[in-house]
Design an enzyme around this catalytic site. Structure first.
Site, PDB file in Angstrom:
ATOM      1  N   ARG A  65       0.838  -1.206   0.000  1.00 38.54           N
ATOM      2  CA  ARG A  65       0.000   0.000   0.000  1.00 38.54           C
ATOM      3  C   ARG A  65       0.866   1.245   0.000  1.00 38.54           C
ATOM      4  O   ARG A  65       0.531   2.244  -0.658  1.00 38.54           O
ATOM      5  CB  ARG A  65      -0.957  -0.035   1.195  1.00 38.54           C
ATOM      6  CG  ARG A  65      -2.058   0.999   1.074  1.00 38.54           C
ATOM      7  CD  ARG A  65      -3.159   0.772   2.091  1.00 38.54           C
ATOM      8  NE  ARG A  65      -2.695   0.901   3.447  1.00 38.54           N
ATOM      9  CZ  ARG A  65      -3.420   0.575   4.532  1.00 38.54           C
ATOM     10  NH1 ARG A  65      -4.639   0.080   4.391  1.00 38.54           N
ATOM     11  NH2 ARG A  65      -2.921   0.728   5.732  1.00 38.54           N
ATOM     12  N   LYS A 100      -2.795   6.451   1.272  1.00 35.19           N
ATOM     13  CA  LYS A 100      -2.678   6.895   2.671  1.00 35.19           C
ATOM     14  C   LYS A 100      -1.714   8.070   2.735  1.00 35.19           C
ATOM     15  O   LYS A 100      -0.532   7.894   3.076  1.00 35.19           O
ATOM     16  CB  LYS A 100      -2.206   5.710   3.519  1.00 35.19           C
ATOM     17  CG  LYS A 100      -2.533   5.832   4.991  1.00 35.19           C
ATOM     18  CD  LYS A 100      -2.475   4.478   5.675  1.00 35.19           C
ATOM     19  CE  LYS A 100      -2.518   4.570   7.171  1.00 35.19           C
ATOM     20  NZ  LYS A 100      -3.748   5.114   7.732  1.00 35.19           N
ATOM     21  N   GLU A 134     -16.447   6.016   4.068  1.00 38.37           N
ATOM     22  CA  GLU A 134     -15.838   5.343   5.213  1.00 38.37           C
ATOM     23  C   GLU A 134     -16.024   6.116   6.494  1.00 38.37           C
ATOM     24  O   GLU A 134     -16.733   7.126   6.539  1.00 38.37           O
ATOM     25  CB  GLU A 134     -14.387   4.949   4.960  1.00 38.37           C
ATOM     26  CG  GLU A 134     -13.457   6.067   4.628  1.00 38.37           C
ATOM     27  CD  GLU A 134     -12.062   5.548   4.300  1.00 38.37           C
ATOM     28  OE1 GLU A 134     -11.665   4.479   4.766  1.00 38.37           O
ATOM     29  OE2 GLU A 134     -11.356   6.262   3.573  1.00 38.37           O
TER      30      GLU A 134
HETATM   31  N1  PLP Z   1      -9.464   4.132   6.288  1.00 38.54           N
HETATM   32  C1  PLP Z   1      -8.648   5.124   6.668  1.00 38.54           C
HETATM   33  C2  PLP Z   1      -8.933   6.491   6.190  1.00 38.54           C
HETATM   34  C3  PLP Z   1      -7.553   4.842   7.500  1.00 38.54           C
HETATM   35  O1  PLP Z   1      -6.744   5.817   7.912  1.00 38.54           O
HETATM   36  C4  PLP Z   1      -7.309   3.519   7.912  1.00 38.54           C
HETATM   37  C5  PLP Z   1      -6.164   3.204   8.742  1.00 38.54           C
HETATM   38  O2  PLP Z   1      -5.169   2.750   8.298  1.00 38.54           O
HETATM   39  C6  PLP Z   1      -8.193   2.531   7.494  1.00 38.54           C
HETATM   40  C7  PLP Z   1      -9.260   2.875   6.688  1.00 38.54           C
HETATM   41  C8  PLP Z   1      -7.999   1.120   7.910  1.00 38.54           C
HETATM   42  O3  PLP Z   1      -6.973   0.491   7.188  1.00 38.54           O
HETATM   43  P1  PLP Z   1      -6.148  -0.687   7.812  1.00 38.54           P
HETATM   44  O4  PLP Z   1      -7.105  -1.735   8.189  1.00 38.54           O
HETATM   45  O5  PLP Z   1      -5.239  -1.128   6.738  1.00 38.54           O
HETATM   46  O6  PLP Z   1      -5.438  -0.134   8.980  1.00 38.54           O
HETATM   47  C1  COI Z   2      -4.456   3.001  11.354  1.00 38.15           C
HETATM   48  O1  COI Z   2      -5.502   2.410  11.623  1.00 38.15           O
HETATM   49  O2  COI Z   2      -3.365   2.428  11.271  1.00 38.15           O
HETATM   50  C2  COI Z   2      -4.420   4.411  11.102  1.00 38.15           C
HETATM   51  O3  COI Z   2      -3.542   4.807  10.420  1.00 38.15           O
HETATM   52  C3  COI Z   2      -5.353   5.278  11.732  1.00 38.15           C
HETATM   53  C4  COI Z   2      -4.674   6.522  12.102  1.00 38.15           C
HETATM   54  C5  COI Z   2      -4.739   7.605  11.145  1.00 38.15           C
HETATM   55  C6  COI Z   2      -4.578   6.860  13.504  1.00 38.15           C
END
Ligand code: PLP
Ligand code: COI
Length: 339
Positions: free
Chosen positions: A80, A183, A219
């Site tokens: 990612r 991200k 989301e």
């Molecule tokens: N959506 C956003 C905007 C996020 O910042 C995150 C955190 O990483 C997620 C979703 C969840 O992604 P993940 O499950 O890979 O942490």
């Molecule tokens: C995560 O779930 O890893 C995130 O990055 C959330 C965060 C922005 C605190």
């Protein structure tokens, strides 16, 4: 072991032994450098500072009952970060360098990986920034990749307790054809006004709708949205949401539990038909949602009875956590060990 109140850890920053850095200069990655400084020396015209040329990741390390430290699917974070970097014209560390850096920095901070009993974990934050100077809007010619770690408790203070959230109708975190699928820091800056407003009204976070038509669910603050209905796990399809590694894992767990999985547009009106809804992410794990409030449309959607998480959310949460902490066999091959 360091002296930390593991059971009451917030989701916040704590100084650990060290962090790790690596520079991309003159067309190649340098050596991994371990540092005990919490600061970086950065050019005043670095593109990260002026033009937001930066991307980050979030993953966790867990200590099992056996004392061993487990990493969860961090190769997915490497991929990612490559997607994020490529979109905003940065050079990302190759997957093996990314994973080597994680393994090294977790090992060097192993006493900060919380004990099994605490239910806490070590949050791992990889960051990639344009560190080279530009004044015109152009990509940097030098990049800094770094990782810090910090022990954390639950992202929402409720932990695995249901939260109340509010639909954001007057702000968006990402444009329809913008950067919502990667991200990058700018998305989080754009989410601050909505989040602050939500907190001010007593809500844990914001439910974003698609920013073009405001018809579909996107989301949920820094987490993906999922819903349960008729033995189906339903989650939005949208260009503007971050492909969550937690959500990807929950989809597999749901299938494994005999549920069907639907990834599709979710119209706001459908909110009234769900049996359970939740937010999921590395930091949030699963946060069951008790109530969604749509202030402008004067609607309240209520999900939890007696403020208890729904049975399917609970089963998904318990299964995911058990795999992460090593209480269930790793049948999906999601775990790697730090030796
Ligand atoms: N959506 C956003 C905007 C996020 O910042 C995150 C955190 O990483 C997620 C979703 C969840 O992604 P993940 O499950 O890979 O942490
Ligand atoms: C995560 O779930 O890893 C995130 O990055 C959330 C965060 C922005 C605190």
């Amino acid at each position: 072991m360091v002296n930390i109140d593991w059971k009451n850890l917030p989701f916040g920053y704590m100084k650990t032994n060290c962090n790790i850095r690596c520079y991309w200069r003159d067309g190649k990655w340098g050596e991994l450098e371990v540092s005990d400084s919490e600061y970086i020396n950065l050019h005043i015209a670095a593109t990260a500072l002026h033009y937001g040329q930066e991307a980050f990741e979030g993953t966790k390390a867990f200590r099992g009952k056996d004392g061993k430290i487990r990493l969860f699917r961090c190769a997915e974070n490497a991929k990612r970060m490559q997607n994020s970097a490529s979109y905003i014209k940065m050079i990302a560390p190759p997957e093996d360098l990314f994973i080597e850096a994680i393994r090294k920095i977790v090992k060097l901070n192993s006493e900060f990986v919380p004990p099994y009993e605490s239910g806490a974990s070590l949050y791992i934050r990889p960051l990639l920034i344009g560190s080279g100077p530009q004044v015109g809007v152009k990509p940097a010619n030098e990049f800094l990749f770094l990782i810090f770690v910090t022990p954390v408790g639950p992202y929402f203070k409720e932990g695995f307790r249901p939260v109340d959230i509010v639909i954001a109708r007057d702000s968006d975190r990402a444009a329809p054809q913008g950067t919502g699928h990667i991200k990058v820091g700018g998305n989080y800056a754009a989410s601050l006004p909505g989040q602050e407003k939500a907190h001010g009204l007593g809500f844990s976070t914001v439910l974003y709708l698609d920013s073009k038509e405001k018809k579909y669910i996107d989301e949920c603050g820094p987490a993906n949205f999922f819903a349960i209905k008729n033995n189906s796990y339903i989650t939005p399809e949208s260009h503007s949401i971050l492909p969550s590694i937690t959500n990807m894992s929950l989809m597999e767990l749901a299938k494994d539990m005999g549920m069907s999985v639907e990834r599709r547009k979710i119209p706001v009106e459908e909110l009234g038909t769900f049996e359970e809804v939740g937010a999921c992410g590395t930091a949030a794990v699963i946060s069951p949602i008790n109530k969604i409030v749509d202030i402008e449309e004067n609607k309240i959607f209520q999900y939890c009875q007696n403020h208890e998480p729904g049975p399917i959310s609970k089963k998904l949460y318990d299964t995911l956590r058990a795999i992460q902490y090593g209480d269930l066999p790793d049948k999906f091959n999601w775990i790697s060990f730090i030796d």
